[in-house]
Write a protein that holds these residues in place. Sequence first.
Motif, PDB file in Angstrom:
ATOM      1  N   LEU A 168       0.830  -1.200   0.000  1.00 17.64           N
ATOM      2  CA  LEU A 168       0.000   0.000   0.000  1.00 17.64           C
ATOM      3  C   LEU A 168       0.868   1.254   0.000  1.00 17.64           C
ATOM      4  CD1 LEU A 168      -2.696  -1.043   2.631  1.00 17.64           C
ATOM      5  CD2 LEU A 168      -2.973  -0.950   0.148  1.00 17.64           C
ATOM      6  N   ASN A 169       0.421   2.257  -0.743  1.00 19.42           N
ATOM      7  CA  ASN A 169       1.083   3.558  -0.729  1.00 19.42           C
ATOM      8  C   ASN A 169       0.570   4.326   0.483  1.00 19.42           C
ATOM      9  OD1 ASN A 169       1.941   6.269  -1.244  1.00 19.42           O
ATOM     10  ND2 ASN A 169       2.174   5.732  -3.410  1.00 19.42           N
ATOM     11  N   LEU A 170       1.477   4.662   1.392  1.00 18.17           N
ATOM     12  CA  LEU A 170       1.108   5.303   2.650  1.00 18.17           C
ATOM     13  C   LEU A 170       1.214   6.819   2.581  1.00 18.17           C
ATOM     14  CD1 LEU A 170       3.004   2.835   5.014  1.00 18.17           C
ATOM     15  CD2 LEU A 170       0.634   2.717   4.239  1.00 18.17           C
ATOM     16  N   GLY A 171       1.255   7.345   1.366  1.00 15.12           N
ATOM     17  CA  GLY A 171       1.389   8.791   1.184  1.00 15.12           C
ATOM     18  C   GLY A 171       2.732   9.136   0.583  1.00 15.12           C
ATOM     19  N   GLN A 172       2.833   9.037  -0.742  1.00 13.46           N
ATOM     20  CA  GLN A 172       4.081   9.274  -1.474  1.00 13.46           C
ATOM     21  C   GLN A 172       5.210   8.359  -0.984  1.00 13.46           C
ATOM     22  OE1 GLN A 172       4.982  13.310  -2.944  1.00 13.46           O
ATOM     23  NE2 GLN A 172       3.583  14.070  -1.360  1.00 13.46           N
ATOM     24  N   THR A 173       4.872   7.103  -0.742  1.00 11.71           N
ATOM     25  CA  THR A 173       5.884   6.130  -0.313  1.00 11.71           C
ATOM     26  C   THR A 173       6.154   5.098  -1.397  1.00 11.71           C
ATOM     27  OG1 THR A 173       4.176   4.756   0.741  1.00 11.71           O
ATOM     28  CG2 THR A 173       5.302   6.390   2.121  1.00 11.71           C
ATOM     29  N   CYS A 174       5.921   5.469  -2.653  1.00 14.66           N
ATOM     30  CA  CYS A 174       6.223   4.530  -3.740  1.00 14.66           C
ATOM     31  C   CYS A 174       7.719   4.239  -3.811  1.00 14.66           C
ATOM     32  CB  CYS A 174       5.715   5.071  -5.070  1.00 14.66           C
ATOM     33  SG  CYS A 174       6.328   6.722  -5.487  1.00 14.66           S
ATOM     34  N   PHE A 175       8.563   5.192  -3.387  1.00 15.74           N
ATOM     35  CA  PHE A 175      10.012   4.969  -3.375  1.00 15.74           C
ATOM     36  C   PHE A 175      10.366   3.824  -2.431  1.00 15.74           C
ATOM     37  CE2 PHE A 175       9.259   7.729   0.212  1.00 15.74           C
ATOM     38  CZ  PHE A 175      10.165   7.304   1.172  1.00 15.74           C
ATOM     39  N   LEU A 176       9.650   3.734  -1.318  1.00 15.29           N
ATOM     40  CA  LEU A 176       9.890   2.656  -0.358  1.00 15.29           C
ATOM     41  C   LEU A 176       9.375   1.329  -0.891  1.00 15.29           C
ATOM     42  CD1 LEU A 176       9.560   2.702   3.440  1.00 15.29           C
ATOM     43  CD2 LEU A 176       8.031   1.171   2.212  1.00 15.29           C
ATOM     44  N   ASN A 177       8.201   1.347  -1.528  1.00 16.33           N
ATOM     45  CA  ASN A 177       7.593   0.101  -2.003  1.00 16.33           C
ATOM     46  C   ASN A 177       8.451  -0.592  -3.052  1.00 16.33           C
ATOM     47  OD1 ASN A 177       5.457   0.562  -0.303  1.00 16.33           O
ATOM     48  ND2 ASN A 177       4.096   1.375  -1.880  1.00 16.33           N
ATOM     49  N   VAL A 178       9.019   0.179  -3.990  1.00 20.97           N
ATOM     50  CA  VAL A 178       9.789  -0.466  -5.061  1.00 20.97           C
ATOM     51  C   VAL A 178      11.078  -1.083  -4.519  1.00 20.97           C
ATOM     52  CG1 VAL A 178       8.815   0.936  -6.907  1.00 20.97           C
ATOM     53  CG2 VAL A 178      10.831   1.772  -5.679  1.00 20.97           C
ATOM     54  N   ILE A 179      11.719  -0.423  -3.558  1.00 22.55           N
ATOM     55  CA  ILE A 179      12.939  -0.988  -2.978  1.00 22.55           C
ATOM     56  C   ILE A 179      12.613  -2.249  -2.184  1.00 22.55           C
ATOM     57  CG2 ILE A 179      14.812  -0.576  -1.345  1.00 22.55           C
ATOM     58  CD1 ILE A 179      15.151   0.868  -3.989  1.00 22.55           C
ATOM     59  N   LEU A 180      11.524  -2.221  -1.432  1.00 23.57           N
ATOM     60  CA  LEU A 180      11.146  -3.411  -0.672  1.00 23.57           C
ATOM     61  C   LEU A 180      10.801  -4.574  -1.597  1.00 23.57           C
ATOM     62  CD1 LEU A 180       8.996  -1.987   2.281  1.00 23.57           C
ATOM     63  CD2 LEU A 180      11.447  -2.457   2.175  1.00 23.57           C
ATOM     64  N   GLN A 181      10.143  -4.289  -2.717  1.00 27.69           N
ATOM     65  CA  GLN A 181       9.835  -5.363  -3.665  1.00 27.69           C
ATOM     66  C   GLN A 181      11.119  -5.951  -4.254  1.00 27.69           C
ATOM     67  OE1 GLN A 181       7.105  -6.796  -3.973  1.00 27.69           O
ATOM     68  NE2 GLN A 181       5.362  -5.395  -3.789  1.00 27.69           N
ATOM     69  N   CYS A 182      12.101  -5.108  -4.524  1.00 29.07           N
ATOM     70  CA  CYS A 182      13.382  -5.620  -5.034  1.00 29.07           C
ATOM     71  C   CYS A 182      14.114  -6.431  -3.970  1.00 29.07           C
ATOM     72  CB  CYS A 182      14.253  -4.461  -5.517  1.00 29.07           C
ATOM     73  SG  CYS A 182      13.604  -3.623  -6.985  1.00 29.07           S
ATOM     74  N   PHE A 183      13.979  -6.050  -2.701  1.00 26.48           N
ATOM     75  CA  PHE A 183      14.544  -6.862  -1.623  1.00 26.48           C
ATOM     76  C   PHE A 183      13.843  -8.223  -1.546  1.00 26.48           C
ATOM     77  CE2 PHE A 183      16.078  -3.044   1.121  1.00 26.48           C
ATOM     78  CZ  PHE A 183      17.203  -2.948   0.319  1.00 26.48           C
ATOM     79  N   ILE A 184      12.527  -8.211  -1.702  1.00 29.27           N
ATOM     80  CA  ILE A 184      11.751  -9.444  -1.570  1.00 29.27           C
ATOM     81  C   ILE A 184      12.161 -10.465  -2.627  1.00 29.27           C
ATOM     82  CG2 ILE A 184       9.420 -10.399  -1.835  1.00 29.27           C
ATOM     83  CD1 ILE A 184       8.400  -7.767  -0.543  1.00 29.27           C
ATOM     84  N   TYR A 185      12.458 -10.003  -3.840  1.00 28.07           N
ATOM     85  CA  TYR A 185      12.794 -10.925  -4.925  1.00 28.07           C
ATOM     86  C   TYR A 185      14.301 -11.061  -5.134  1.00 28.07           C
ATOM     87  CZ  TYR A 185       7.847 -10.718  -5.653  1.00 28.07           C
ATOM     88  OH  TYR A 185       6.493 -10.806  -5.443  1.00 28.07           O
ATOM     89  N   ASN A 186      15.067 -10.536  -4.200  1.00 23.69           N
ATOM     90  CA  ASN A 186      16.504 -10.793  -4.178  1.00 23.69           C
ATOM     91  C   ASN A 186      16.713 -12.190  -3.597  1.00 23.69           C
ATOM     92  OD1 ASN A 186      19.260 -10.962  -3.287  1.00 23.69           O
ATOM     93  ND2 ASN A 186      19.387  -8.738  -3.390  1.00 23.69           N
ATOM     94  N   PRO A 187      17.246 -13.138  -4.352  1.00 27.03           N
ATOM     95  CA  PRO A 187      17.304 -14.527  -3.867  1.00 27.03           C
ATOM     96  C   PRO A 187      18.138 -14.698  -2.607  1.00 27.03           C
ATOM     97  CG  PRO A 187      18.562 -14.264  -5.900  1.00 27.03           C
ATOM     98  CD  PRO A 187      17.799 -13.005  -5.708  1.00 27.03           C
ATOM     99  N   LEU A 188      19.189 -13.910  -2.438  1.00 26.96           N
ATOM    100  CA  LEU A 188      20.023 -14.074  -1.250  1.00 26.96           C
ATOM    101  C   LEU A 188      19.331 -13.536  -0.005  1.00 26.96           C
ATOM    102  CD1 LEU A 188      22.110 -14.067  -3.750  1.00 26.96           C
ATOM    103  CD2 LEU A 188      23.816 -13.677  -1.990  1.00 26.96           C
ATOM    104  N   LEU A 189      18.704 -12.361  -0.116  1.00 26.55           N
ATOM    105  CA  LEU A 189      17.959 -11.832   1.026  1.00 26.55           C
ATOM    106  C   LEU A 189      16.757 -12.711   1.342  1.00 26.55           C
ATOM    107  CD1 LEU A 189      17.959  -7.979   0.334  1.00 26.55           C
ATOM    108  CD2 LEU A 189      19.485  -9.296   1.804  1.00 26.55           C
ATOM    109  N   ARG A 190      16.084 -13.201   0.313  1.00 34.03           N
ATOM    110  CA  ARG A 190      14.922 -14.068   0.534  1.00 34.03           C
ATOM    111  C   ARG A 190      15.327 -15.330   1.294  1.00 34.03           C
ATOM    112  NH1 ARG A 190      13.457 -16.432  -4.800  1.00 34.03           N
ATOM    113  NH2 ARG A 190      15.284 -17.676  -4.226  1.00 34.03           N
ATOM    114  N   ASN A 191      16.396 -15.981   0.861  1.00 39.55           N
ATOM    115  CA  ASN A 191      16.827 -17.207   1.533  1.00 39.55           C
ATOM    116  C   ASN A 191      17.277 -16.929   2.963  1.00 39.55           C
ATOM    117  OD1 ASN A 191      16.326 -18.431  -0.894  1.00 39.55           O
ATOM    118  ND2 ASN A 191      18.472 -18.624  -1.486  1.00 39.55           N
ATOM    119  N   TYR A 192      17.879 -15.775   3.177  1.00 40.90           N
ATOM    120  CA  TYR A 192      18.370 -15.436   4.514  1.00 40.90           C
ATOM    121  C   TYR A 192      17.215 -15.277   5.494  1.00 40.90           C
ATOM    122  CZ  TYR A 192      20.804 -12.862   8.211  1.00 40.90           C
ATOM    123  OH  TYR A 192      21.307 -12.448   9.420  1.00 40.90           O
ATOM    124  N   PHE A 193      16.232 -14.467   5.137  1.00 40.40           N
ATOM    125  CA  PHE A 193      15.163 -14.170   6.088  1.00 40.40           C
ATOM    126  C   PHE A 193      14.131 -15.293   6.177  1.00 40.40           C
ATOM    127  CE2 PHE A 193      16.817  -9.880   5.351  1.00 40.40           C
ATOM    128  CZ  PHE A 193      16.905  -9.429   6.658  1.00 40.40           C
TER     129      PHE A 193
END
Length: 535
Positions: A168-193
């Motif tokens: 969800l966009n919490l008020g001009q937080t699209c910059f945060l959403n795209v970085i978090l989505q890239c973290f989510i689909y990063n295979p190394l970060l995904r496997n770690y967490f």
Amino acid sequence: MCCSHIAATLADPRVGVDVLNKYKTVAAWHARRIQDTSPPAKRRKVSAPTCDTCNATLSRPFVCLSCSFAGCWQSGHVINHLHETAHSFCVDTRSGSVFCADCDDFIYDATIDSTYLSTVILIEEQLTRFQVVKRIREPYQPWTPDESESAILKEATVLPCQGRRGLLNLGQTCFLNVILQCFIYNPLLRNYFLSDRHNTRLCKHTDCTCCEMDNLFSEVYSPIQTPFGPTSFLATTWKVSAEMSGYSQQDAHEFFITALNQIHMTCRGSTNISCNCVIHQTFAGQLQSDVTCERCGNTTSTVDPMLDVSLELKAKGGEGGGGENTLAGCLRRFTKPEKLPAKEYSCSKCTKAHEAVKRLSIRKLPSVLSFQFKRFEHKTTSKGVSQKIDTPVRFPASLNMAPYTTLVMNQSSKDSDGSTYPGPQAMYEYDLFAVINHEGQMDNGHYTNFARFRDEWYRFDDDKVTLSTLGACLNSNAYMCFYVKRHLEYKPNMKPTYRVTRDNDIVREQEQEKLKEMARQKEVDDALMATIAGD
């Protein structure tokens, strides 16, 4: 400078062990004092040493390696002590440097240097904040269920993991959403967490970004399909970074760097000397800068750490967007030799200011490569406002980084062919897994992103997730690109470096004890033989 006196002292099985043990004690004391988390006033009152001659409080104590004397350097009391007692060495507790009274200078010894490094690493590993219990950290071991655990797993209910969830966009937080989505689909970060490497229940940090990442992965890979609002992540970001606080639009790349730093600071394995946290294992590489003097040919090399690569979209001096509008073209400009005027460079060999050539290259490739295209020019135009560069950039689905590495560039300068690369090709090959796009202008734009999930591509626009294609991703106007190494060099069950150092120290101490015992036995035998001969 190297010193024959310290070498002779360490070679003595009786004296050398005592000197090294005293040196370890001093280095460990200073390392613990640095890591002490008590209030500064209390820390100064409890642990501040004083000079044994003038009783002045020492901010930089010097300790004798032959006795318990601690003295000040500026007043010369520690030097006077060495001369009066015929002791040879003292150590600067702040830097670990050893001063030799016979040489009248600070000295270097490889054994002393390795002892200092291993002692500091050991103390830091024991006292870093990620430690949950006061015991030596064990290396990660893969989990294999036993019979009872296997029986529980067979009876457990299997819940589907979606892995595709809008934010969800919490008020001009699209910059945060795209970085978090890239973290989510990063295979190394995904496997770690997802492998519970960071447990939020055991973490003792307040405002912990790693805990927020763990919660994020739990939410995204839950069976819930409705969009998720990262309110807690945003609140934590505001608390730990004043630059990112507020509801104004932020730059996605700036938030990316901020998030990496915060995860690094709260991640297990984060140290100040040899960091093996998940951020450095994933994103950290090395950038080498070579500056060659055109007068004498002397080359000065500097190696700096890097977490991402920022690329110019057009050649310097070209107002019309000149140059190749491809990722490869940007990398060629990034590693292209650059002329330095005489006023910007002074050669250390010929000691004169002269023109030089500077060249950048990637010395160490990370597991995940992050590229940022510099689309935002923060210089003012004729209208007095900053501008955005909307030049399209073509980037590939697969990338070979060999031509931009230090190893290959040095070989190419010697070999005119340059068609073959040293080592296996797999060490240079990367595959695209995420792209961030920016639409609109600087002050009223919007961020979206593409990401690869398994063998499918999806487009994320805040809470909207739609199935897409690789072609649509490659035709988008990229702001950031993320590539993962095609063949990751996994090294399971590796013993951490600090444990290797500690084990080597134990073996070395045991050998020294054996030599010491042999020397004592020899003295006893010699005394016995002398007694027999006297009779």
